[in-house]
Motif scaffolding. Structure first.
Motif, PDB file in Angstrom:
ATOM      1  N   LEU A  18       7.543 -14.416 -41.617  1.00 37.75           N
ATOM      2  CA  LEU A  18       8.539 -14.437 -42.692  1.00 37.75           C
ATOM      3  C   LEU A  18       8.847 -13.020 -43.159  1.00 37.75           C
ATOM      4  O   LEU A  18      10.014 -12.668 -43.375  1.00 37.75           O
ATOM      5  N   LEU A  19       7.812 -12.208 -43.321  1.00 33.89           N
ATOM      6  CA  LEU A  19       8.009 -10.825 -43.723  1.00 33.89           C
ATOM      7  C   LEU A  19       8.816 -10.071 -42.672  1.00 33.89           C
ATOM      8  O   LEU A  19       9.745  -9.323 -43.004  1.00 33.89           O
ATOM      9  N   TRP A  20       8.487 -10.269 -41.416  1.00 37.36           N
ATOM     10  CA  TRP A  20       9.202  -9.626 -40.318  1.00 37.36           C
ATOM     11  C   TRP A  20      10.673 -10.039 -40.323  1.00 37.36           C
ATOM     12  O   TRP A  20      11.566  -9.188 -40.206  1.00 37.36           O
ATOM     13  N   ASP A  21      10.948 -11.329 -40.470  1.00 40.42           N
ATOM     14  CA  ASP A  21      12.334 -11.818 -40.479  1.00 40.42           C
ATOM     15  C   ASP A  21      13.110 -11.317 -41.685  1.00 40.42           C
ATOM     16  O   ASP A  21      14.341 -11.236 -41.647  1.00 40.42           O
ATOM     17  N   TRP A  22      12.445 -10.986 -42.759  1.00 43.77           N
ATOM     18  CA  TRP A  22      13.118 -10.459 -43.942  1.00 43.77           C
ATOM     19  C   TRP A  22      13.322  -8.945 -43.837  1.00 43.77           C
ATOM     20  O   TRP A  22      14.365  -8.420 -44.218  1.00 43.77           O
ATOM     21  N   LEU A  23      12.323  -8.243 -43.291  1.00 48.61           N
ATOM     22  CA  LEU A  23      12.330  -6.786 -43.301  1.00 48.61           C
ATOM     23  C   LEU A  23      13.184  -6.174 -42.197  1.00 48.61           C
ATOM     24  O   LEU A  23      13.947  -5.234 -42.461  1.00 48.61           O
ATOM     25  N   PRO A  25      15.949  -7.079 -40.414  1.00 47.22           N
ATOM     26  CA  PRO A  25      17.403  -6.960 -40.601  1.00 47.22           C
ATOM     27  C   PRO A  25      17.786  -5.916 -41.660  1.00 47.22           C
ATOM     28  O   PRO A  25      18.783  -5.209 -41.498  1.00 47.22           O
ATOM     29  N   LYS A  26      17.009  -5.799 -42.708  1.00 51.99           N
ATOM     30  CA  LYS A  26      17.295  -4.791 -43.731  1.00 51.99           C
ATOM     31  C   LYS A  26      17.179  -3.387 -43.147  1.00 51.99           C
ATOM     32  O   LYS A  26      18.009  -2.513 -43.429  1.00 51.99           O
TER      33      LYS A  26
END
Length: 58
Positions: A18-23, A25-26
């Motif tokens: 989840l952290l990877w998928d959030w971070l 793209p940013k």
């Protein structure tokens, strides 16, 4: 490994994903915006070609 350890590990992996998928793209958006800003600055910094000189030597 007990069942409890397996569940903790599974939740930890899930949280990391989840952290990877959030971070990621940013970070990609930030890099793309920075590249576009630098490209725009380079275009503004380069002098426009002299209209009296031909662009090619044909």
């Amino acid at each position: 490994m007990s069942y409890r350890d397996y569940v903790i590990a599974a939740y930890a992996v899930f949280a990391l994903m989840l952290l990877w998928d959030w971070l990621i793209p940013k970070l990609q958006i930030r890099a793309a915006l920075r590249a576009a800003t630098l490209r725009q600055a380079r275009r503004k910094a380069t002098p426009s070609p002299n209209p009296e000189l031909p662009l090619s030597r044909d």
